[in-house]
Design an enzyme around this catalytic site. Structure first.
Site, PDB file in Angstrom:
ATOM      1  CB  THR A  98      -0.920   0.018   1.237  1.00 18.48           C
ATOM      2  OG1 THR A  98      -1.622  -1.217   1.297  1.00 18.48           O
ATOM      3  CG2 THR A  98      -1.907   1.166   1.161  1.00 18.48           C
ATOM      4  CE  LYS A 173      -4.890  -1.694   1.284  1.00 22.58           C
ATOM      5  NZ  LYS A 173      -5.763  -2.541   2.071  1.00 22.58           N
ATOM      6  CE  LYS A 241       1.648   2.008   4.940  1.00 19.90           C
ATOM      7  NZ  LYS A 241       1.210   1.157   3.867  1.00 19.90           N
TER       8      LYS A 241
HETATM    9  P1  NAP Z   1       5.225  -5.608   7.895  1.00 16.72           P
HETATM   10  O1  NAP Z   1       4.878  -6.860   8.591  1.00 16.72           O
HETATM   11  O2  NAP Z   1       5.511  -4.369   8.688  1.00 16.72           O
HETATM   12  O3  NAP Z   1       6.473  -5.925   6.899  1.00 16.72           O
HETATM   13  C1  NAP Z   1       7.076  -4.891   6.179  1.00 16.72           C
HETATM   14  C2  NAP Z   1       8.030  -5.468   5.148  1.00 16.72           C
HETATM   15  O4  NAP Z   1       8.629  -4.371   4.445  1.00 16.72           O
HETATM   16  C3  NAP Z   1       9.188  -6.273   5.751  1.00 16.72           C
HETATM   17  O5  NAP Z   1       9.536  -7.297   4.877  1.00 16.72           O
HETATM   18  C4  NAP Z   1      10.293  -5.221   5.816  1.00 16.72           C
HETATM   19  O6  NAP Z   1      11.605  -5.744   5.813  1.00 16.72           O
HETATM   20  C5  NAP Z   1      10.055  -4.497   4.502  1.00 16.72           C
HETATM   21  N1  NAP Z   1      10.682  -3.178   4.503  1.00 16.72           N
HETATM   22  C6  NAP Z   1      10.337  -2.090   5.218  1.00 16.72           C
HETATM   23  N2  NAP Z   1      11.155  -1.054   4.943  1.00 16.72           N
HETATM   24  C7  NAP Z   1      12.062  -1.516   4.036  1.00 16.72           C
HETATM   25  C8  NAP Z   1      13.150  -0.923   3.340  1.00 16.72           C
HETATM   26  N3  NAP Z   1      13.478   0.360   3.557  1.00 16.72           N
HETATM   27  N4  NAP Z   1      13.844  -1.698   2.464  1.00 16.72           N
HETATM   28  C9  NAP Z   1      13.505  -2.997   2.241  1.00 16.72           C
HETATM   29  N5  NAP Z   1      12.472  -3.617   2.865  1.00 16.72           N
HETATM   30  C10 NAP Z   1      11.752  -2.868   3.751  1.00 16.72           C
HETATM   31  O7  NAP Z   1       4.094  -5.170   6.862  1.00 16.72           O
HETATM   32  P2  NAP Z   1       2.863  -6.027   6.294  1.00 16.72           P
HETATM   33  O8  NAP Z   1       1.777  -6.045   7.309  1.00 16.72           O
HETATM   34  O9  NAP Z   1       3.380  -7.286   5.694  1.00 16.72           O
HETATM   35  O10 NAP Z   1       2.366  -5.034   5.134  1.00 16.72           O
HETATM   36  C11 NAP Z   1       3.072  -4.863   3.916  1.00 16.72           C
HETATM   37  C12 NAP Z   1       2.301  -3.875   3.055  1.00 16.72           C
HETATM   38  O11 NAP Z   1       0.988  -4.387   2.819  1.00 16.72           O
HETATM   39  C13 NAP Z   1       2.109  -2.493   3.695  1.00 16.72           C
HETATM   40  O12 NAP Z   1       2.137  -1.525   2.696  1.00 16.72           O
HETATM   41  C14 NAP Z   1       0.717  -2.591   4.316  1.00 16.72           C
HETATM   42  O13 NAP Z   1       0.111  -1.338   4.464  1.00 16.72           O
HETATM   43  C15 NAP Z   1       0.016  -3.478   3.295  1.00 16.72           C
HETATM   44  N6  NAP Z   1      -1.109  -4.291   3.797  1.00 16.72           N
HETATM   45  C16 NAP Z   1      -1.032  -4.931   4.996  1.00 16.72           C
HETATM   46  C17 NAP Z   1      -2.104  -5.698   5.418  1.00 16.72           C
HETATM   47  C18 NAP Z   1      -2.098  -6.409   6.749  1.00 16.72           C
HETATM   48  O14 NAP Z   1      -3.172  -6.804   7.216  1.00 16.72           O
HETATM   49  N7  NAP Z   1      -0.953  -6.628   7.371  1.00 16.72           N
HETATM   50  C19 NAP Z   1      -3.243  -5.822   4.632  1.00 16.72           C
HETATM   51  C20 NAP Z   1      -3.279  -5.183   3.392  1.00 16.72           C
HETATM   52  C21 NAP Z   1      -2.198  -4.415   2.982  1.00 16.72           C
HETATM   53  P3  NAP Z   1      12.342  -6.105   7.218  1.00 16.72           P
HETATM   54  O15 NAP Z   1      11.779  -7.431   7.628  1.00 16.72           O
HETATM   55  O16 NAP Z   1      13.757  -6.141   6.840  1.00 16.72           O
HETATM   56  O17 NAP Z   1      11.996  -5.000   8.185  1.00 16.72           O
END
Ligand code: NAP
Length: 285
Positions: A98, A173, A241
Protein backbone atom coordinates in the site's frame (compact mmCIF):
# COMPACT_ATOMS: atom_id res chain seq x y z
CA UNK A 1 5.16 -27.43 -11.58
CA UNK A 2 4.35 -24.03 -13.06
CA UNK A 3 7.05 -22.67 -15.37
CA UNK A 4 6.94 -18.97 -14.50
CA UNK A 5 9.81 -18.14 -12.16
CA UNK A 6 8.57 -15.97 -9.31
CA UNK A 7 10.60 -13.50 -7.27
CA UNK A 8 9.23 -12.22 -3.95
CA UNK A 9 10.56 -9.15 -2.12
CA UNK A 10 9.27 -8.35 1.37
CA UNK A 11 8.57 -10.99 3.97
CA UNK A 12 6.52 -9.24 6.64
CA UNK A 13 3.15 -10.26 8.10
CA UNK A 14 1.66 -10.37 4.59
CA UNK A 15 4.62 -11.30 2.39
CA UNK A 16 5.38 -14.60 4.15
CA UNK A 17 1.91 -16.16 3.75
CA UNK A 18 1.47 -14.71 0.23
CA UNK A 19 4.78 -16.06 -1.06
CA UNK A 20 3.92 -19.30 0.74
CA UNK A 21 0.72 -19.58 -1.32
CA UNK A 22 2.75 -19.44 -4.56
CA UNK A 23 5.13 -22.14 -3.30
CA UNK A 24 2.08 -24.29 -2.43
CA UNK A 25 0.81 -23.65 -5.98
CA UNK A 26 4.07 -25.23 -7.25
CA UNK A 27 5.71 -22.09 -8.65
CA UNK A 28 9.51 -21.91 -8.33
CA UNK A 29 9.90 -18.99 -5.90
CA UNK A 30 13.01 -16.96 -5.02
CA UNK A 31 12.71 -14.60 -2.06
CA UNK A 32 14.57 -11.57 -0.74
CA UNK A 33 14.07 -9.77 2.55
CA UNK A 34 16.18 -7.03 4.12
CA UNK A 35 16.17 -8.86 7.48
CA UNK A 36 17.48 -12.27 6.39
CA UNK A 37 16.04 -14.17 9.40
CA UNK A 38 12.54 -13.80 7.94
CA UNK A 39 13.58 -15.85 4.86
CA UNK A 40 14.02 -19.06 6.88
CA UNK A 41 10.41 -20.28 7.04
CA UNK A 42 10.06 -20.04 3.23
CA UNK A 43 13.48 -21.59 2.62
CA UNK A 44 12.25 -24.53 4.71
CA UNK A 45 9.33 -25.07 2.32
CA UNK A 46 11.41 -24.82 -0.85
CA UNK A 47 12.13 -21.17 -1.66
CA UNK A 48 15.48 -20.10 -3.11
CA UNK A 49 17.13 -17.05 -1.56
CA UNK A 50 18.51 -14.01 -3.41
CA UNK A 51 21.07 -11.74 -1.81
CA UNK A 52 19.62 -8.53 -3.34
CA UNK A 53 16.66 -7.27 -5.39
CA UNK A 54 19.04 -7.02 -8.41
CA UNK A 55 20.00 -10.68 -8.16
CA UNK A 56 16.37 -11.67 -7.64
CA UNK A 57 15.05 -9.95 -10.78
CA UNK A 58 17.85 -11.40 -12.91
CA UNK A 59 16.84 -14.94 -11.87
CA UNK A 60 13.07 -14.61 -12.25
CA UNK A 61 10.25 -13.65 -14.65
CA UNK A 62 7.67 -12.01 -12.39
CA UNK A 63 8.72 -10.03 -9.32
CA UNK A 64 6.27 -9.35 -6.47
CA UNK A 65 6.94 -6.65 -3.89
CA UNK A 66 5.16 -6.50 -0.51
CA UNK A 67 6.87 -3.95 1.73
CA UNK A 68 5.84 -1.14 4.06
CA UNK A 69 5.83 2.17 2.27
CA UNK A 70 7.11 4.53 -0.46
CA UNK A 71 10.56 4.76 1.17
CA UNK A 72 10.95 0.98 1.07
CA UNK A 73 9.89 0.91 -2.60
CA UNK A 74 12.40 3.61 -3.43
CA UNK A 75 15.19 1.62 -1.75
CA UNK A 76 14.20 -1.62 -3.47
CA UNK A 77 14.31 0.04 -6.89
CA UNK A 78 17.13 2.56 -6.43
CA UNK A 79 19.26 0.95 -3.70
CA UNK A 80 22.87 -0.11 -4.20
CA UNK A 81 21.79 -3.57 -5.39
CA UNK A 82 18.26 -2.48 -6.23
CA UNK A 83 16.04 -3.65 -9.10
CA UNK A 84 17.22 -0.82 -11.35
CA UNK A 85 20.86 -1.98 -11.07
CA UNK A 86 20.03 -5.27 -12.82
CA UNK A 87 20.25 -6.05 -16.51
CA UNK A 88 16.61 -7.01 -16.81
CA UNK A 89 13.97 -6.71 -19.48
CA UNK A 90 10.60 -8.30 -20.28
CA UNK A 91 9.92 -8.80 -16.57
CA UNK A 92 6.66 -7.99 -14.83
CA UNK A 93 7.05 -6.19 -11.50
CA UNK A 94 3.93 -6.36 -9.34
CA UNK A 95 3.91 -4.01 -6.36
CA UNK A 96 1.31 -5.22 -3.85
CA UNK A 97 2.32 -2.81 -1.06
CA UNK A 98 0.00 0.00 0.00
CA UNK A 99 1.88 3.02 -1.32
CA UNK A 100 1.13 6.33 -3.03
CA UNK A 101 -0.27 6.45 -6.58
CA UNK A 102 2.61 8.83 -7.35
CA UNK A 103 5.40 6.34 -6.67
CA UNK A 104 3.64 3.72 -8.79
CA UNK A 105 3.36 6.11 -11.73
CA UNK A 106 7.05 7.01 -11.35
CA UNK A 107 8.26 3.39 -11.13
CA UNK A 108 5.97 2.28 -13.96
CA UNK A 109 7.54 4.89 -16.23
CA UNK A 110 11.09 3.81 -15.33
CA UNK A 111 10.20 0.12 -15.79
CA UNK A 112 8.75 0.80 -19.24
CA UNK A 113 11.96 2.60 -20.32
CA UNK A 114 13.96 -0.57 -19.64
CA UNK A 115 11.43 -2.84 -21.35
CA UNK A 116 9.75 -4.10 -18.19
CA UNK A 117 6.14 -3.88 -17.03
CA UNK A 118 4.87 -2.55 -13.69
CA UNK A 119 1.53 -3.20 -12.05
CA UNK A 120 0.34 -1.68 -8.79
CA UNK A 121 -1.74 -4.40 -7.16
CA UNK A 122 -2.49 -3.65 -3.51
CA UNK A 123 -4.70 -5.98 -1.54
CA UNK A 124 -7.67 -5.85 0.78
CA UNK A 125 -7.76 -8.51 3.49
CA UNK A 126 -5.23 -9.37 6.14
CA UNK A 127 -3.09 -12.29 7.31
CA UNK A 128 -5.99 -14.79 7.47
CA UNK A 129 -6.99 -14.06 3.86
CA UNK A 130 -3.32 -14.12 2.77
CA UNK A 131 -2.91 -17.59 4.30
CA UNK A 132 -5.86 -18.95 2.36
CA UNK A 133 -5.50 -17.16 -0.97
CA UNK A 134 -8.67 -15.13 -0.32
CA UNK A 135 -7.34 -11.59 -0.76
CA UNK A 136 -9.12 -9.01 -2.92
CA UNK A 137 -6.68 -7.45 -5.38
CA UNK A 138 -7.07 -4.09 -7.15
CA UNK A 139 -4.77 -3.48 -10.08
CA UNK A 140 -3.51 -0.43 -11.95
CA UNK A 141 -1.59 -0.81 -15.21
CA UNK A 142 -1.69 -2.07 -18.79
CA UNK A 143 -4.32 -4.68 -19.64
CA UNK A 144 -1.77 -6.85 -21.45
CA UNK A 145 0.47 -7.10 -18.38
CA UNK A 146 -2.57 -7.65 -16.15
CA UNK A 147 -3.80 -10.51 -18.34
CA UNK A 148 -0.37 -12.18 -18.12
CA UNK A 149 -0.24 -11.78 -14.33
CA UNK A 150 -3.87 -12.71 -13.61
CA UNK A 151 -3.42 -16.50 -13.25
CA UNK A 152 -0.73 -15.89 -10.59
CA UNK A 153 -2.75 -13.19 -8.83
CA UNK A 154 -5.63 -15.64 -8.65
CA UNK A 155 -3.49 -17.93 -6.49
CA UNK A 156 -3.20 -15.07 -3.98
CA UNK A 157 -6.71 -13.72 -4.06
CA UNK A 158 -10.32 -14.67 -4.68
CA UNK A 159 -10.53 -11.77 -7.13
CA UNK A 160 -8.17 -9.54 -9.09
CA UNK A 161 -9.75 -6.56 -10.84
CA UNK A 162 -8.08 -4.10 -13.23
CA UNK A 163 -9.35 -0.67 -12.12
CA UNK A 164 -7.37 1.67 -14.39
CA UNK A 165 -3.89 2.88 -15.33
CA UNK A 166 -0.83 2.78 -13.06
CA UNK A 167 -1.65 4.36 -9.70
CA UNK A 168 -5.36 3.51 -9.90
CA UNK A 169 -4.86 0.37 -7.80
CA UNK A 170 -3.21 2.49 -5.10
CA UNK A 171 -5.95 5.15 -5.19
CA UNK A 172 -8.60 2.44 -4.83
CA UNK A 173 -6.74 0.90 -1.90
CA UNK A 174 -6.51 4.26 -0.10
CA UNK A 175 -10.28 4.67 -0.45
CA UNK A 176 -10.89 1.18 0.96
CA UNK A 177 -8.48 1.70 3.85
CA UNK A 178 -10.23 4.91 4.83
CA UNK A 179 -13.34 2.78 5.33
CA UNK A 180 -11.22 0.31 7.32
CA UNK A 181 -10.18 3.10 9.69
CA UNK A 182 -13.81 4.25 10.07
CA UNK A 183 -14.81 0.65 10.89
CA UNK A 184 -12.02 0.21 13.43
CA UNK A 185 -12.68 3.43 15.30
CA UNK A 186 -16.45 2.88 15.02
CA UNK A 187 -16.26 -0.62 16.46
CA UNK A 188 -13.95 0.49 19.28
CA UNK A 189 -16.17 3.44 20.24
CA UNK A 190 -19.29 1.26 20.12
CA UNK A 191 -17.78 -1.35 22.47
CA UNK A 192 -16.58 1.33 24.91
CA UNK A 193 -19.98 3.06 24.93
CA UNK A 194 -21.82 -0.23 25.53
CA UNK A 195 -19.37 -1.17 28.31
CA UNK A 196 -19.97 2.20 29.97
CA UNK A 197 -23.69 1.36 29.95
CA UNK A 198 -22.98 -1.98 31.68
CA UNK A 199 -23.26 -4.17 28.55
CA UNK A 200 -20.73 -7.03 28.33
CA UNK A 201 -18.38 -6.96 25.31
CA UNK A 202 -19.16 -10.63 24.45
CA UNK A 203 -22.95 -9.97 24.44
CA UNK A 204 -22.60 -6.85 22.32
CA UNK A 205 -20.35 -8.55 19.75
CA UNK A 206 -22.59 -11.61 19.64
CA UNK A 207 -25.51 -9.31 18.74
CA UNK A 208 -23.53 -7.25 16.20
CA UNK A 209 -22.16 -10.36 14.49
CA UNK A 210 -25.65 -11.82 14.11
CA UNK A 211 -27.16 -8.55 12.91
CA UNK A 212 -27.02 -6.96 9.46
CA UNK A 213 -24.29 -4.62 10.73
CA UNK A 214 -21.86 -7.48 11.44
CA UNK A 215 -19.16 -8.43 8.94
CA UNK A 216 -15.84 -10.28 8.66
CA UNK A 217 -14.07 -7.29 10.21
CA UNK A 218 -16.33 -7.13 13.29
CA UNK A 219 -15.94 -10.90 13.72
CA UNK A 220 -12.12 -10.99 13.49
CA UNK A 221 -11.47 -7.78 15.41
CA UNK A 222 -14.27 -8.57 17.89
CA UNK A 223 -12.44 -11.81 18.72
CA UNK A 224 -9.19 -9.85 19.12
CA UNK A 225 -10.91 -7.49 21.59
CA UNK A 226 -12.50 -10.27 23.67
CA UNK A 227 -9.26 -12.29 23.69
CA UNK A 228 -7.24 -9.17 24.54
CA UNK A 229 -4.97 -10.10 21.60
CA UNK A 230 -3.50 -7.04 19.94
CA UNK A 231 -0.59 -8.71 18.12
CA UNK A 232 -0.31 -6.97 14.74
CA UNK A 233 -2.03 -8.62 11.81
CA UNK A 234 -2.27 -5.11 10.32
CA UNK A 235 -0.07 -2.79 12.34
CA UNK A 236 -1.68 0.44 13.54
CA UNK A 237 1.32 2.39 12.17
CA UNK A 238 0.35 1.24 8.66
CA UNK A 239 -3.15 2.75 8.86
CA UNK A 240 -1.58 6.07 9.90
CA UNK A 241 0.61 5.84 6.79
CA UNK A 242 -2.43 5.06 4.62
CA UNK A 243 -4.59 7.87 6.05
CA UNK A 244 -1.73 10.32 5.44
CA UNK A 245 -1.41 9.08 1.85
CA UNK A 246 -5.18 9.52 1.38
CA UNK A 247 -4.94 13.05 2.80
CA UNK A 248 -2.12 13.81 0.34
CA UNK A 249 -4.45 12.68 -2.45
CA UNK A 250 -7.09 15.18 -1.25
CA UNK A 251 -9.25 13.24 1.22
CA UNK A 252 -10.41 15.78 3.82
CA UNK A 253 -13.94 14.66 4.77
CA UNK A 254 -15.13 14.95 8.40
CA UNK A 255 -14.63 11.23 9.16
CA UNK A 256 -11.25 11.13 7.43
CA UNK A 257 -9.97 14.08 9.48
CA UNK A 258 -11.21 12.49 12.70
CA UNK A 259 -9.69 9.03 12.15
CA UNK A 260 -6.34 10.48 11.08
CA UNK A 261 -6.18 12.51 14.29
CA UNK A 262 -7.20 9.53 16.48
CA UNK A 263 -4.76 7.06 14.91
CA UNK A 264 -1.91 9.59 14.80
CA UNK A 265 -2.40 10.29 18.53
CA UNK A 266 -2.29 6.53 19.21
CA UNK A 267 0.74 5.74 17.04
CA UNK A 268 3.60 6.45 19.46
CA UNK A 269 2.15 4.05 22.06
CA UNK A 270 0.33 1.45 19.92
CA UNK A 271 1.93 1.73 16.45
CA UNK A 272 3.43 -1.78 16.48
CA UNK A 273 0.18 -3.38 17.73
CA UNK A 274 -2.84 -4.24 15.61
CA UNK A 275 -5.16 -1.55 14.20
CA UNK A 276 -7.86 -2.54 16.70
CA UNK A 277 -5.53 -1.53 19.57
CA UNK A 278 -7.21 1.83 18.89
CA UNK A 279 -9.72 0.68 21.52
CA UNK A 280 -6.97 0.86 24.16
CA UNK A 281 -6.01 4.37 23.07
CA UNK A 282 -9.64 5.53 23.18
CA UNK A 283 -10.19 3.88 26.57
CA UNK A 284 -7.16 5.64 28.04
CA UNK A 285 -8.36 9.06 26.84
P1 NAP B 1 5.23 -5.61 7.90
O1 NAP B 1 4.88 -6.86 8.59
O2 NAP B 1 5.51 -4.37 8.69
O3 NAP B 1 6.47 -5.92 6.90
C1 NAP B 1 7.08 -4.89 6.18
C2 NAP B 1 8.03 -5.47 5.15
O4 NAP B 1 8.63 -4.37 4.44
C3 NAP B 1 9.19 -6.27 5.75
O5 NAP B 1 9.54 -7.30 4.88
C4 NAP B 1 10.29 -5.22 5.82
O6 NAP B 1 11.60 -5.74 5.81
C5 NAP B 1 10.06 -4.50 4.50
N1 NAP B 1 10.68 -3.18 4.50
C6 NAP B 1 10.34 -2.09 5.22
N2 NAP B 1 11.15 -1.05 4.94
C7 NAP B 1 12.06 -1.52 4.04
C8 NAP B 1 13.15 -0.92 3.34
N3 NAP B 1 13.48 0.36 3.56
N4 NAP B 1 13.84 -1.70 2.46
C9 NAP B 1 13.51 -3.00 2.24
N5 NAP B 1 12.47 -3.62 2.87
C10 NAP B 1 11.75 -2.87 3.75
O7 NAP B 1 4.09 -5.17 6.86
P2 NAP B 1 2.86 -6.03 6.29
O8 NAP B 1 1.78 -6.05 7.31
O9 NAP B 1 3.38 -7.29 5.69
O10 NAP B 1 2.37 -5.03 5.13
C11 NAP B 1 3.07 -4.86 3.92
C12 NAP B 1 2.30 -3.88 3.05
O11 NAP B 1 0.99 -4.39 2.82
C13 NAP B 1 2.11 -2.49 3.70
O12 NAP B 1 2.14 -1.53 2.70
C14 NAP B 1 0.72 -2.59 4.32
O13 NAP B 1 0.11 -1.34 4.46
C15 NAP B 1 0.02 -3.48 3.29
N6 NAP B 1 -1.11 -4.29 3.80
C16 NAP B 1 -1.03 -4.93 5.00
C17 NAP B 1 -2.10 -5.70 5.42
C18 NAP B 1 -2.10 -6.41 6.75
O14 NAP B 1 -3.17 -6.80 7.22
N7 NAP B 1 -0.95 -6.63 7.37
C19 NAP B 1 -3.24 -5.82 4.63
C20 NAP B 1 -3.28 -5.18 3.39
C21 NAP B 1 -2.20 -4.41 2.98
P3 NAP B 1 12.34 -6.11 7.22
O15 NAP B 1 11.78 -7.43 7.63
O16 NAP B 1 13.76 -6.14 6.84
O17 NAP B 1 12.00 -5.00 8.18
Amino acid sequence: MNNTKIGWIGLGNMGIPMAGQLIKAAYPVTVYNRNKEKETSLKNIGADIASSPAELIEKTDVVFIMVSDDKAIDEIFRGERGLLKAQASKKIIINMSTVSPGISKEMAKICKQSGNEYLDAPVSGSVKQAETGQLVIMVGGDKQAFDKAKPILEKLGKMALLVGHNGAGNSTKLAINSLLAYYAQGLAETVLFANAQGVKTEDLLNLINNAAIGNTFTKIKGDAITQDNFNAAFALKHIVKDLKLAKNEGLSSPLAQTVLQTFEDAESRYGEEDIIAIIKALKNN
